[in-house]
Design a protein around this motif. Sequence first.
Motif, PDB file in Angstrom:
ATOM      1  N   GLY A 129       6.984  12.926   5.934  1.00 19.81           N
ATOM      2  CA  GLY A 129       7.836  13.234   4.808  1.00 19.81           C
ATOM      3  C   GLY A 129       7.112  12.925   3.699  1.00 19.81           C
ATOM      4  N   SER A 130       5.560  12.437   3.862  1.00 16.62           N
ATOM      5  CA  SER A 130       4.266  12.012   2.454  1.00 16.62           C
ATOM      6  C   SER A 130       3.119  12.927   2.786  1.00 16.62           C
ATOM      7  N   LEU A 131       3.480  14.340   3.172  1.00 14.20           N
ATOM      8  CA  LEU A 131       2.188  15.412   3.428  1.00 14.20           C
ATOM      9  C   LEU A 131       2.419  15.555   2.106  1.00 14.20           C
ATOM     10  N   THR A 132       3.007  17.291   2.214  1.00 16.85           N
ATOM     11  CA  THR A 132       2.294  17.823   1.243  1.00 16.85           C
ATOM     12  C   THR A 132       3.801  18.490   0.301  1.00 16.85           C
ATOM     13  N   ASP A 133       4.658  17.061   0.210  1.00 18.14           N
ATOM     14  CA  ASP A 133       5.894  18.083  -0.294  1.00 18.14           C
ATOM     15  C   ASP A 133       5.843  17.047  -1.305  1.00 18.14           C
ATOM     16  N   HIS A 134       5.703  18.041  -2.674  1.00 19.83           N
ATOM     17  CA  HIS A 134       5.764  18.178  -4.207  1.00 19.83           C
ATOM     18  C   HIS A 134       6.873  17.300  -4.597  1.00 19.83           C
ATOM     19  N   SER A 135       7.953  17.652  -4.360  1.00 19.92           N
ATOM     20  CA  SER A 135       9.168  16.961  -4.636  1.00 19.92           C
ATOM     21  C   SER A 135       9.487  15.797  -4.943  1.00 19.92           C
ATOM     22  N   ILE A 136       8.478  14.883  -3.547  1.00 14.07           N
ATOM     23  CA  ILE A 136       8.809  13.785  -4.073  1.00 14.07           C
ATOM     24  C   ILE A 136       7.889  13.293  -4.656  1.00 14.07           C
ATOM     25  N   LYS A 137       8.178  12.471  -5.392  1.00 18.60           N
ATOM     26  CA  LYS A 137       8.294  12.233  -6.911  1.00 18.60           C
ATOM     27  C   LYS A 137       7.374  10.212  -6.922  1.00 18.60           C
ATOM     28  N   VAL A 138       8.850   9.910  -5.929  1.00 22.11           N
ATOM     29  CA  VAL A 138       8.338   7.847  -5.696  1.00 22.11           C
ATOM     30  C   VAL A 138       7.554   8.166  -4.524  1.00 22.11           C
ATOM     31  N   PRO A 139       6.385   7.122  -5.092  1.00 25.64           N
ATOM     32  CA  PRO A 139       5.234   6.678  -4.760  1.00 25.64           C
ATOM     33  C   PRO A 139       6.191   6.199  -2.959  1.00 25.64           C
ATOM     34  N   ILE A 140       5.565   6.520  -1.487  1.00 25.19           N
ATOM     35  CA  ILE A 140       5.806   5.901  -0.658  1.00 25.19           C
ATOM     36  C   ILE A 140       4.928   4.834  -0.380  1.00 25.19           C
ATOM     37  N   ILE A 170       1.113  -1.215   0.398  1.00 25.07           N
ATOM     38  CA  ILE A 170      -0.081  -0.395  -0.286  1.00 25.07           C
ATOM     39  C   ILE A 170       1.321   1.311   0.059  1.00 25.07           C
ATOM     40  N   ILE A 171       0.319   2.136  -0.856  1.00 28.08           N
ATOM     41  CA  ILE A 171       1.519   3.552  -0.747  1.00 28.08           C
ATOM     42  C   ILE A 171       0.311   4.492   0.231  1.00 28.08           C
ATOM     43  N   TYR A 172       1.294   5.214   0.794  1.00 24.05           N
ATOM     44  CA  TYR A 172       0.988   6.448   1.734  1.00 24.05           C
ATOM     45  C   TYR A 172      -0.192   7.437   0.519  1.00 24.05           C
ATOM     46  N   GLN A 173      -1.092   8.433   0.915  1.00 25.64           N
ATOM     47  CA  GLN A 173      -1.927   9.511   0.229  1.00 25.64           C
ATOM     48  C   GLN A 173      -2.470   8.256  -0.340  1.00 25.64           C
ATOM     49  N   GLN A 174      -2.747   8.139  -1.311  1.00 26.20           N
ATOM     50  CA  GLN A 174      -3.655   6.996  -2.050  1.00 26.20           C
ATOM     51  C   GLN A 174      -4.068   5.911  -1.001  1.00 26.20           C
ATOM     52  N   ASP A 175      -3.581   5.008  -0.493  1.00 27.91           N
ATOM     53  CA  ASP A 175      -4.234   3.949   0.294  1.00 27.91           C
ATOM     54  C   ASP A 175      -4.862   4.541   1.880  1.00 27.91           C
ATOM     55  N   ILE A 176      -3.204   4.535   2.121  1.00 26.23           N
ATOM     56  CA  ILE A 176      -3.533   4.931   3.541  1.00 26.23           C
ATOM     57  C   ILE A 176      -3.579   6.509   3.835  1.00 26.23           C
ATOM     58  N   ARG A 177      -4.261   6.861   5.154  1.00 27.34           N
ATOM     59  CA  ARG A 177      -3.503   8.337   6.038  1.00 27.34           C
ATOM     60  C   ARG A 177      -3.308   8.230   7.518  1.00 27.34           C
ATOM     61  N   VAL A 178      -2.663   8.519   7.831  1.00 25.66           N
ATOM     62  CA  VAL A 178      -2.955   8.605   9.326  1.00 25.66           C
ATOM     63  C   VAL A 178      -2.410  10.114   9.928  1.00 25.66           C
ATOM     64  N   LEU A 179      -3.867  10.232  10.170  1.00 27.64           N
ATOM     65  CA  LEU A 179      -3.790  11.874  10.607  1.00 27.64           C
ATOM     66  C   LEU A 179      -4.186  12.593  12.151  1.00 27.64           C
ATOM     67  N   THR A 180      -4.325  13.979  11.702  1.00 33.33           N
ATOM     68  CA  THR A 180      -4.951  13.958  13.115  1.00 33.33           C
ATOM     69  C   THR A 180      -5.390  15.304  13.241  1.00 33.33           C
ATOM     70  N   ILE A 181      -5.755  16.105  14.668  1.00 38.86           N
ATOM     71  CA  ILE A 181      -6.372  17.564  13.560  1.00 38.86           C
ATOM     72  C   ILE A 181      -5.108  18.147  14.711  1.00 38.86           C
ATOM     73  N   GLU A 182      -4.827  19.797  14.205  1.00 41.44           N
ATOM     74  CA  GLU A 182      -3.589  20.447  15.043  1.00 41.44           C
ATOM     75  C   GLU A 182      -4.773  21.119  15.786  1.00 41.44           C
ATOM     76  N   PRO A 183      -5.150  20.832  17.780  1.00 47.98           N
ATOM     77  CA  PRO A 183      -6.235  21.325  18.340  1.00 47.98           C
ATOM     78  C   PRO A 183      -6.272  22.706  18.152  1.00 47.98           C
ATOM     79  N   ASP A 184      -5.555  23.170  17.731  1.00 49.24           N
ATOM     80  CA  ASP A 184      -5.427  25.328  17.898  1.00 49.24           C
ATOM     81  C   ASP A 184      -5.378  25.796  17.036  1.00 49.24           C
ATOM     82  N   LEU A 185      -4.881  25.193  15.987  1.00 48.26           N
ATOM     83  CA  LEU A 185      -5.010  25.623  13.811  1.00 48.26           C
ATOM     84  C   LEU A 185      -6.139  24.753  13.618  1.00 48.26           C
TER      85      LEU A 185
END
Length: 780
Positions: A418-429, A394-409
């Motif tokens: 490393g899998s969040l919003t770094d568009h420079s990462i071209k190889v699926p994790i 399985i590939i992160y962002q495509q098949d699975i996400r592991v996330l939570t909410i910043e309480p204040d923001l």
Amino acid sequence: MEEREMGSRRADKRRRKSKTSHIAHRRPSNPETLFSLTLAALTNPQNPSSESLIKTSLNVLLRLFLKESPNLFSPTQEDTVNSVLALLPLLFKSRCAEILWASARIVGAASLISVEMNGKIASDAEIVKALARKVVSSERRVAMAACNSILDVSTTSFGRQRLLELSALNYLMLGFLQVLKSSGSSSSLCTVDNRGAACLGVELREDELLLLLLNALVTLINSCSIEQQDKIPRKLIVTSLVHLKQLWPEVREQMLAGNIMTVCQGKHKCLSNLTANNLAESIFRLSMNALHTDRAIESEVVVRHIFGSGKSSFVDFISNHWESSPFLIRGMTKDLDKQGGIFSSFVKFNCAGKVPLFISSMLQGMVSCIPIASDETDILSFLEEIRGALGCPIIYQQDIRVLTIEPDLKTERHYFQGSLTDHSIKVPISFFVSDILKCEEAYKQGYTIALRGMEFRFKSIAAIADQVASLFGQPSVGANLYLTPPNSQGLACHCDDHCVFICQLLGTKQWTIYLEPVFQLPRLYQHLECPWGSMMQKRQIILNEGDVMYIPRGFPHEASTIVGTDGTAEFSLHVTLSVEIEPPFDWEGFAHVALLQWSQNLKVSLDLATGISSTFSVRFLHVAIRLIRNAEPVFRKACLVAADSLTSDPEDWLEHNQRAIFNSLINKIYELSSFTDALETIQIAIQRCEDPFCWMGWLSVLIDKEMSVHYWKFPSEGIDKLLPLIDQHRDSAEAAFVHVKSKFCREALFDDVKECYKKLHDMYKKTRNQYMNGMLSLHY
């Protein structure tokens, strides 16, 4: 006298033996001589030395082919070589294992000399058929030679197609099953690192034939067309698939571990070029047209458990809530562990113990589900694009996400940063065992585990999703799983571009839905921003086990686990069934199908004064219809024409409803479609060097081949040259547009469009079902 005759026969025998020995000693290398000797031996099979002579000739010929002698295939000797090859069908009838072995090896060696020679071998039906039959030979040496030669012939696409046409795949399946039955086990199969590629290998010499058969079997399966696969006996497919799927978990476990074994000297006696992805593709292909009676579920059962009964029936839901307002059903799927609960098998299978413990076991059984394009109607084209990725972890962002909410923001934070919003990462994790174990730790720290594509991973969920899709006349419905720990929120407030049914399986979750004063249905893949400024009203709902809630597309919402009334904190496990309204299956799509269906019966006319064809007026009308959708909500709503009716009455409520919408649609087209607006849109596209009609590519699958040449071309041809003519004869062009529009609005018939639309729907649904079946087979 008798003694003299006996002595004479013995002398003749000695002379023949001496002659044979002399020939063997000299090892003639001229193809003409070899052909003559072999032919002479075949024409006199009773001669005791014939078999020995054939063996000698074949062995010498084999060495010549393996040596690839430059003089062997000179123009003057080509006919002789062809004659030698022409003897192969006769040689394959021999009962001598050595002759059969040498003949099979000659076929393989010759087919590797050149593409032309490969074509000659593959073109000879008798050679190919004979070779295929020897795969099931009781002589192991012969079977191995035949299998190797099939692999040699299959090095070209023409060779593979000829093998498929002449039923070689059937014999390979029989041979594969035959060896499996005799060996009793194939557990020696493993994944090894062959120069950076994950290939399949075996550790024992006794399994070499099994690997050769597997290699050839997979090679031809992955070259099959749909028609060729349909000709394979069903029993062969089912039995072969069972054994291939038994191999898959072991291979997948090696890939998931991320420590592919390295080939050591002498450890692996045999190594194949077959990769784990090749094996996954074969399992996918053999499964994609399977009939899964074991996952069937009645539509009435789904309706009762999701939509309720009485005033909360499906009919009332469509009339009062569908795509207009949130809707809550209390406790319809409660008692999930009892018979009748539509999610009971999933919950019992995965959540028998403590909920966090099932994360690892469930994730380790999953492979990546690569998204299929929304307009894809050819499953083999899709497989060609993703070849090399099928069956991967399985590939992160495509098949699975592991996330939570910043309480204040109130913003999302991912555990795997490393899998969040770094568009420079071209190889699926990809997720390996170590990453899966981290998910358990993330859950304990308050992170939500979100899994996409559950309808491709569990048969029970696939059955439910398939029935919900049929209820709404869509080709497919997605299913996502969300596991949220106590006192936590996974996703920030957001809007979806699709409608969702939230089915609370375990635990409790509080939902907040924001009701906008002005609501407009978003289109699929439309970028959505939560309109915080307009959130004047909100509705808070607590979902308990068994509850179902519907949220239309475009409604902002968020959810979190809360502390119960008794002070205990609860986790939450829920599945969302996502009804994505793809472009062909809203009412705008139905209008385009109606115009296409009507225009294919239109007699193409050409205005000699302007040089403008009536087909261009039809194209302009397509653009005009597309522009209307922005102002008229009905064009954005889901079309339910292909939905399964819930009553036996052909003139039921849904039929009346859809006919009424169609009539309203036609009236809107007649009143609002504008030649000026369409022309301006086309001109802007041309100025940008864009095709103004490229967005309508999905309609091309419905166009008759005879009409496509005259009516429809992608990309559009001649439109840039036509625009100056339209400017020059603006009034005439607009009059032609109005004429075509009026004629279409008068003559378009709902029943005719309905049949054409259902044809399109069936194409899409077939492809989605093939994808679902294939993916399920890689998970079970």
